[in-house]
Design an enzyme around this catalytic site. Structure first.
Site, mmCIF file in Angstrom:
data_model
loop_
_atom_site.group_PDB
_atom_site.id
_atom_site.type_symbol
_atom_site.label_atom_id
_atom_site.label_comp_id
_atom_site.label_asym_id
_atom_site.label_seq_id
_atom_site.Cartn_x
_atom_site.Cartn_y
_atom_site.Cartn_z
ATOM 1 C CG ASN A 1 -0.269 0.158 2.515
ATOM 2 O OD1 ASN A 1 0.921 -0.097 2.666
ATOM 3 N ND2 ASN A 1 -1.014 0.602 3.501
ATOM 4 C CB CYS B 1 1.656 3.754 4.550
ATOM 5 S SG CYS B 1 0.575 5.182 4.454
ATOM 6 C CD GLU C 1 0.208 1.119 6.804
ATOM 7 O OE1 GLU C 1 0.917 1.948 7.354
ATOM 8 O OE2 GLU C 1 -0.889 1.391 6.323
#
Length: 188
Positions: free
Chosen positions: A13, A15, A17
């Site tokens: 994704n 980010c 994570e």
């Protein structure tokens, strides 16, 4: 990769994570670790596990009621039931114990807490699966899923009590034994 029977992982994704199949979402929640530090300075493992059970159960209820940006993401969220549980204030917890963040002791504390959190989350998922069945994509991914769970259990078994209180290391080992046993029996 827990679901490589369905497809490969191509990216994260935005980010970074969450790594999983294309067109999926991870429904995330976070626990504040400082809320589990007792007045006597010990980490309250049982309260932490109870909070994890509540959060995973709530996330499981909400996953089908969430809004997703595309039809494919909504469908895959139902098929794979992707939930994410993390924590906040690890640095504060380390500092409160006088542990440098970048130390063997700090990393061991983070490893033990992460192992307890992840193991309890999967154990709760397996308990839910015992009642309503595993996530719809489980059977196509049974082998890779159980293989990854076995790797987590093996890693928890290697937690070094030299750097972390034995009660945390032992709790991590126990919760992963339970999570793996329940997962083999009921799925996740």
């Amino acid at each position: 990769h827990t679901c490589k029977g369905t497809g490969r992982q191509n990216s994260t994704n935005p980010c970074s994570e969450y790594v999983f199949l294309n067109n999926t979402a991870c429904n995330l929640a976070s626990l504040n670790l400082m809320k589990f530090k007792r007045e006597d300075s010990t980490f309250d493992i049982e309260r932490f596990k109870a909070a994890i059970r509540i959060y995973i159960t709530a996330q499981e209820i909400l996953v089908d009621n969430a809004c997703y940006p595309t039809k494919e993401i909504a469908e895959n969220s139902h098929i794979f039931r992707t939930l994410g549980l993390g924590f906040a204030n690890l640095g504060s917890l380390c500092m409160s114990y006088g542990l440098p963040y970048d130390s063997d002791e700090g990393r061991a504390l983070a490893g033990a807490i992460t192992a307890i959190m992840t193991g309890q989350a999967y154990a709760t998922s397996a308990e839910i699966a015992a009642g309503i069945g595993p996530f719809p994509g489980f059977e196509a991914n049974r082998e890779p899923m159980l293989r990854v769970m076995g790797k987590h259990r093996a890693a928890a078994a290697k937690l070094d009590a030299t750097f972390v209180p034995e009660r945390l290391a032992a709790a991590a080992r126990r919760v992963w034994e339970e999570a793996e046993e329940l997962g083999h029996k009921h799925g996740y």
